[in-house]
Scaffold this active site. Structure first.
Site, PDB file in Angstrom:
ATOM      1  N   ARG A  24      -1.649-111.824 -16.878  1.00  0.00           N
ATOM      2  CA  ARG A  24      -2.947-112.615 -16.654  1.00  0.00           C
ATOM      3  C   ARG A  24      -3.181-114.131 -17.668  1.00  0.00           C
ATOM      4  NH1 ARG A  24      -8.624-110.411 -14.395  1.00  0.00           N
ATOM      5  NH2 ARG A  24      -7.322-109.874 -12.684  1.00  0.00           N
ATOM      6  N   HIS A  40      -4.128-115.550  -6.890  1.00  0.00           N
ATOM      7  CA  HIS A  40      -4.490-114.067  -7.348  1.00  0.00           C
ATOM      8  C   HIS A  40      -3.739-113.284  -6.089  1.00  0.00           C
ATOM      9  CE1 HIS A  40      -5.874-110.530  -9.341  1.00  0.00           C
ATOM     10  NE2 HIS A  40      -7.026-110.639  -9.097  1.00  0.00           N
ATOM     11  N   GLN A  62      -3.799-109.204  -5.604  1.00  0.00           N
ATOM     12  CA  GLN A  62      -5.216-108.888  -5.154  1.00  0.00           C
ATOM     13  C   GLN A  62      -5.229-109.260  -3.561  1.00  0.00           C
ATOM     14  OE1 GLN A  62      -8.441-108.093  -6.704  1.00  0.00           O
ATOM     15  NE2 GLN A  62      -8.787-107.679  -4.435  1.00  0.00           N
ATOM     16  N   ASP A  71     -16.435-114.117  -3.223  1.00  0.00           N
ATOM     17  CA  ASP A  71     -16.071-114.275  -4.671  1.00  0.00           C
ATOM     18  C   ASP A  71     -16.992-114.845  -5.440  1.00  0.00           C
ATOM     19  OD1 ASP A  71     -14.755-113.535  -6.823  1.00  0.00           O
ATOM     20  OD2 ASP A  71     -12.991-115.090  -6.440  1.00  0.00           O
ATOM     21  N   CYS A 111     -13.331-109.225  -4.235  1.00  0.00           N
ATOM     22  CA  CYS A 111     -12.325-108.599  -5.055  1.00  0.00           C
ATOM     23  C   CYS A 111     -13.033-108.433  -6.238  1.00  0.00           C
ATOM     24  CB  CYS A 111     -11.319-110.010  -5.521  1.00  0.00           C
ATOM     25  SG  CYS A 111     -12.255-111.224  -6.311  1.00  0.00           S
ATOM     26  N   ARG A 124      -5.298-101.598  -4.414  1.00  0.00           N
ATOM     27  CA  ARG A 124      -4.738-102.114  -5.494  1.00  0.00           C
ATOM     28  C   ARG A 124      -3.641-101.220  -5.918  1.00  0.00           C
ATOM     29  NH1 ARG A 124      -7.405-106.627  -8.650  1.00  0.00           N
ATOM     30  NH2 ARG A 124      -5.143-107.033  -8.974  1.00  0.00           N
TER      31      ARG A 124
END
Ligand code: CP
Ligand code: NVA
Length: 309
Positions: free
Chosen positions: A108, A135, A138, A227, A267, A293
């Site tokens: 990340r 992402h 995700q 988000d 998310c 996930r």
């Protein structure tokens, strides 16, 4: 061996195969506890090295469980403890060591270029655990959640995104192109996707629409995504930006423009872009979304190792 960096660079068939595998695996381990290993332990003996240059709760935990459930293990490096972060070692040499000691690397980072550089020097797969432009893990998992709840291919559904043009939206745009679903984006004009993304849309899709009017973006939706307005390390005047998004808050009224059985996904972590009333309503499936996930990332790992069934 395969890398998993951006959805736009992965063939649609491969993405679909990952989702098919994830569904089978999720069903097969219904009665197993978190740390019990899938039948056959397909990644027995494998080490996933993870590194987070930005905060993470879900990605960290879900990759931990994912590799464990496949029979492997994980080690999380702290970037501030590496020579690399202090300029004391190159990406090339760091990558060589990671490749000799580990079997896959999940990063990340705040730099898309860093992902590319690692990819160049690693001889093991690299997985993007969130970058400024994407992402991917995700959003692939979110496609899984949508199809699991709606019991339909996502191509038959109307998906809305109400929020900032950020990494998650970029991956959702790529997913819309790969899985061929309608995507209505509700976002103030000032924050529309940048010109590279707009030209990617123009070249590849006639199913993605931009709306400055938030109601139009929500109209008839099967799924509404949102988000945070301010992403990690977003270098903007926060108060100003939040103010610009005032009309784009997800509340009960806005949800009423969508289909009756519309679900809300996010998310996480959340900010103030969604009212508590919606977030904690029956329509909100955010906890199921977060847990999925694990399942999808297991199949992403298997894809990277060339072990997808
Ligand atoms: N959604 C997500 O990636 O969460 P984390 O930042 O907590 O990993
Ligand atoms: N867009 C958010 C996603 C967090 C998981 C961020 O980059 O901060």
């Amino acid at each position: 061996m395969k890398h998993f960096i951006n959805l736009k660079d992965i063939p649609a068939n491969d993405l679909r195969n990952i989702l098919i595998d994830a569904k089978k695996r999720k069903i097969a381990r219904k009665k197993l506890d978190n740390l019990e290993i899938d039948k056959g332990a397909p990644l027995k003996g494998k080490l996933l090295i993870q590194m987070f240059e930005k905060s993470s709760l879900r990605t960290r935990l879900s990759f931990y469980l994912a590799i464990k459930q496949l029979g492997g293990s994980t080690l999380t490096l702290r970037p501030d403890e590496l020579h690399l972060s202090k300029g004391g070692e190159s990406i090339e040499d760091t990558a060589k060591i990671l490749s000799n000691f580990g079997n896959a690397f999940m990063l990340r980072t705040d730099s898309d270029q860093k992902l590319e550089e690692f990819k160049k020097y690693l001889s093991i797969p690299i997985i993007n655990g969130l970058s400024p432009s994407s992402h991917a893990t995700q959003v692939l998992s979110d496609v899984f959640t949508v199809e699991e709840i709606k019991k339909k291919p996502i191509s038959k559904l109307k998906i809305s995104w109400i929020g900032d043009s950020n990494n998650v939206l970029n991956s959702l745009i790529a997913a819309s192109i790969k899985f061929s679903f309608e995507l209505n984006i509700g976002c103030p004009k000032k924050y529309h996707p940048d010109k590279n993304i707009l030209s990617y849309i123009k070249k590849n899709s006639n199913k993605i629409f931009l709306h400055d009017d938030v109601k139009k973006a929500a109209l008839g939706a099967d799924v509404i995504f949102s988000d945070k307005v301010i992403s990690m390390n977003d270098k903007v005047n926060k108060t100003k930006k939040i103010n610009h998004f005032k009309k784009f808050r997800i509340n009960k009224k806005l949800m009423s423009f969508a289909k009756k059985d519309c679900i809300f996904l996010h998310c996480l972590p959340r900010g103030k872009e969604v009212d508590e009333e919606v977030f904690s309503s029956k329509q909100s499936k955010v906890w199921q979304q977060a847990l999925n996930r694990v399942h999808v990332q297991k199949s992403i790992l298997l894809y990277c190792f060339g072990k997808l069934r």
